[in-house]
Design a protein around this motif. Sequence first.
Motif, PDB file in Angstrom:
ATOM      1  N   HIS A  47      28.346 -64.934  -4.759  1.00 56.68           N
ATOM      2  CA  HIS A  47      28.762 -64.615  -3.423  1.00 56.68           C
ATOM      3  C   HIS A  47      27.747 -64.877  -2.546  1.00 56.68           C
ATOM      4  O   HIS A  47      26.189 -65.037  -2.730  1.00 56.68           O
ATOM      5  N   GLU A  90      43.082 -64.252  -8.864  1.00 53.76           N
ATOM      6  CA  GLU A  90      42.702 -63.066  -8.003  1.00 53.76           C
ATOM      7  C   GLU A  90      40.776 -62.505  -7.997  1.00 53.76           C
ATOM      8  O   GLU A  90      40.651 -61.543  -7.690  1.00 53.76           O
ATOM      9  N   LYS A  93      35.187 -63.775  -7.424  1.00 57.96           N
ATOM     10  CA  LYS A  93      33.713 -63.578  -7.094  1.00 57.96           C
ATOM     11  C   LYS A  93      32.975 -63.523  -8.871  1.00 57.96           C
ATOM     12  O   LYS A  93      32.092 -63.614  -8.810  1.00 57.96           O
ATOM     13  N   GLN A 239      40.739 -47.748  -5.394  1.00 58.74           N
ATOM     14  CA  GLN A 239      40.046 -48.594  -5.571  1.00 58.74           C
ATOM     15  C   GLN A 239      38.526 -48.008  -6.268  1.00 58.74           C
ATOM     16  O   GLN A 239      38.143 -46.948  -6.113  1.00 58.74           O
ATOM     17  N   PHE A 255      30.597 -54.727  -6.125  1.00 52.63           N
ATOM     18  CA  PHE A 255      31.875 -55.237  -5.609  1.00 52.63           C
ATOM     19  C   PHE A 255      33.072 -54.257  -5.789  1.00 52.63           C
ATOM     20  O   PHE A 255      32.879 -53.331  -6.635  1.00 52.63           O
ATOM     21  N   TYR A 266      42.263 -57.073  -8.731  1.00 50.88           N
ATOM     22  CA  TYR A 266      41.700 -57.829  -7.781  1.00 50.88           C
ATOM     23  C   TYR A 266      40.288 -57.363  -7.493  1.00 50.88           C
ATOM     24  O   TYR A 266      39.826 -56.379  -7.697  1.00 50.88           O
ATOM     25  N   SER A 268      36.697 -58.062  -4.874  1.00 48.25           N
ATOM     26  CA  SER A 268      36.294 -58.275  -3.579  1.00 48.25           C
ATOM     27  C   SER A 268      35.039 -57.518  -3.280  1.00 48.25           C
ATOM     28  O   SER A 268      34.448 -56.771  -3.879  1.00 48.25           O
ATOM     29  N   ASP A 272      33.745 -58.454   2.686  1.00 48.37           N
ATOM     30  CA  ASP A 272      35.018 -59.359   3.047  1.00 48.37           C
ATOM     31  C   ASP A 272      35.919 -58.693   3.323  1.00 48.37           C
ATOM     32  O   ASP A 272      37.118 -59.496   3.574  1.00 48.37           O
ATOM     33  N   LYS A 274      39.121 -55.630   2.652  1.00 50.55           N
ATOM     34  CA  LYS A 274      40.353 -55.230   1.759  1.00 50.55           C
ATOM     35  C   LYS A 274      40.940 -56.296   1.051  1.00 50.55           C
ATOM     36  O   LYS A 274      41.105 -57.519   1.587  1.00 50.55           O
ATOM     37  N   PRO A 275      41.058 -56.181  -0.360  1.00 54.34           N
ATOM     38  CA  PRO A 275      41.858 -57.469  -1.016  1.00 54.34           C
ATOM     39  C   PRO A 275      43.175 -57.368  -0.659  1.00 54.34           C
ATOM     40  O   PRO A 275      43.895 -56.281  -0.456  1.00 54.34           O
TER      41      PRO A 275
END
Length: 282
Positions: A47, A90, A93, A239, A255, A266, A268, A272, A274-275
């Motif tokens: 990242h 997906e 990272k 999440q 993350f 997913y 993220s 960044d 929301k995915p």
Amino acid sequence: MILKPLSLDISLPSQDNQNDIEFDITECLVDPNEEVPEPTPIIAFEHNGYTVPIFTENNKSLIKGQAKSRKSTLIKAIGATIVSKGYYNEGGKLKSYYHRNELSIIDTEQGKYHCYKAVKMIQRLSGESINYYRVAGKTIPQKKYLVEQHLKTHPNCGVMVIDNIVHFLLDFNSATESRELESWIDYLVETYNCHIILVLHENGSDSGLGKAKGHLGSLLENTCETTIRVRKDPDNKGQSIVSGALTRNGDFEDFIISMDYQGVPYISVPSDGKPMHKTIKI
């Protein structure tokens, strides 16, 4: 593979047998003049131009979290990353750098259908198959036999996930059992050069302060290369937050792990945004 009843003694050498104890102690000397390369990152977090190794060769690590905190979702993401030899679609990272990317998962808890869904998801995300064993209902000696037989017969297995390691002992608060189990895990890592990722629940409520379960959890937190904590996001139940609770290779940024309605994981970073929850047909 059909496993026969346990017929091999795979216990560690007896501590009471002097012949088993004796060995050349120079084997354990660390030579400051020897060039020892840094271990290859099995998975690293990338990242903002930084790369932080999370799991490296010839080590063991711990993933902890309360029940239903999405530990299994993270395992799918990790598994897909490893066998993809880079990124999976997906999971941008996390990146795998490891050449021995044959992965095995030992599942001690889930039923056959959910095990099937997990292995199918990793296959769809990565395009590769893995060895996924469902061992619910097997005895502890049978589980240990399966683990060691797999490592003996699959020399390219560079990573093994044991989910949940608590089912490899009778009492997770027993200091003796916990030490013996950890010694067995270290023996596997050293003998087969396989990074072993252990999964363990945290104590049952928020008052547990995120501590991994029992004496076993305390021991593993102290000795594992990396301890990752997975916890549900209090502000978004859809999440979970993944943190490097204890790391030997440097800290990595928290993350987010989430999944769509079909179970696609997913990854993220909060900064960044929301995915995007695209869908994949299973």
